[in-house]
Design an enzyme around this catalytic site. Structure first.
Site, PDB file in Angstrom:
ATOM      1  N   TYR A 105       0.844  -1.203   0.000  1.00 50.83           N
ATOM      2  CA  TYR A 105       0.000   0.000   0.000  1.00 50.83           C
ATOM      3  C   TYR A 105       0.875   1.248   0.000  1.00 50.83           C
ATOM      4  CZ  TYR A 105       0.931   0.694   5.005  1.00 50.83           C
ATOM      5  OH  TYR A 105       1.541   0.912   6.222  1.00 50.83           O
ATOM      6  N   CYS A 106       0.251   2.377  -0.332  1.00 46.97           N
ATOM      7  CA  CYS A 106       0.911   3.692  -0.296  1.00 46.97           C
ATOM      8  C   CYS A 106      -0.117   4.700   0.209  1.00 46.97           C
ATOM      9  CB  CYS A 106       1.452   4.058  -1.679  1.00 46.97           C
ATOM     10  SG  CYS A 106       0.176   4.283  -2.941  1.00 46.97           S
ATOM     11  N   ARG A 107      -0.028   5.937  -0.219  1.00 42.92           N
ATOM     12  CA  ARG A 107      -0.969   6.961   0.235  1.00 42.92           C
ATOM     13  C   ARG A 107      -2.329   6.808  -0.443  1.00 42.92           C
ATOM     14  NH1 ARG A 107      -2.526  11.667  -1.824  1.00 42.92           N
ATOM     15  NH2 ARG A 107      -0.853  11.660  -3.331  1.00 42.92           N
ATOM     16  N   ILE A 134      -3.557   4.170   2.142  1.00 45.19           N
ATOM     17  CA  ILE A 134      -3.775   4.356   3.583  1.00 45.19           C
ATOM     18  C   ILE A 134      -4.915   5.329   3.848  1.00 45.19           C
ATOM     19  CG2 ILE A 134      -2.083   6.198   3.955  1.00 45.19           C
ATOM     20  CD1 ILE A 134      -1.721   3.789   6.514  1.00 45.19           C
TER      21      ILE A 134
END
Length: 145
Positions: A105-107, A134
């Site tokens: 995952y990332c932003r 996130i």
């Protein structure tokens, strides 16, 4: 997190069926999309499916590909961080076991989507990308600082 080859198809079927039941409560773009070819599983999954996967898997790597600063602001509990923007990002990925499932995952889902494609091309067997990153996770699940 130890998901055997025999339980993975069962979990995917359950998630697909469950995802259909959940989709009426979530945004249309938060659907679960599973692609399987040549023994490789690559999936973009919504928060509910991602949470279920990391909660029920006995093996795997929860991978945050955001920057150090972003990671320090809050992350999913148990995550390992490798900054997508590092010059040696692909070399760091190459150090990982391609047979261990990766939950990335990332932003917002963009960098992690690119990382998932990269891992698929590097012959990682199972990669799950968190749709919405996130930001989507924090609306439904706790984050850790």
């Amino acid at each position: 997190m130890n998901m055997s080859a025999k339980t993975l198809p069962t979990v995917l079927i359950v998630l697909l069926l469950w995802g259909g039941a959940v989709s009426c409560q979530s945004r249309p773009e938060a659907s679960t999309e599973i692609a399987q070819s040549e023994g490789v599983v690559s999936a973009d999954v919504n928060v509910a499916a991602f949470a279920a996967l990391i909660d029920t898997s006995e093996t795997g790597l929860l991978l945050d590909v955001r920057t150090d600063r972003e990671f320090a602001m809050g992350h999913i509990r148990g995550a390992t961080q490798i900054d997508f923007y590092r010059d040696d990002f692909q070399e760091e990925l190459a150090k990982l076991d391609p047979n261990v499932p990766v939950y990335v995952y990332c932003r917002s889902g963009n960098r992690s989507g690119q990382a998932a494609k990269m891992m698929k091309s590097m012959r990682f067997k199972t990669v799950y990308n968190l749709e919405g990153g996130i930001g989507a996770w924090a609306r439904e699940q706790p984050i850790e600082k």
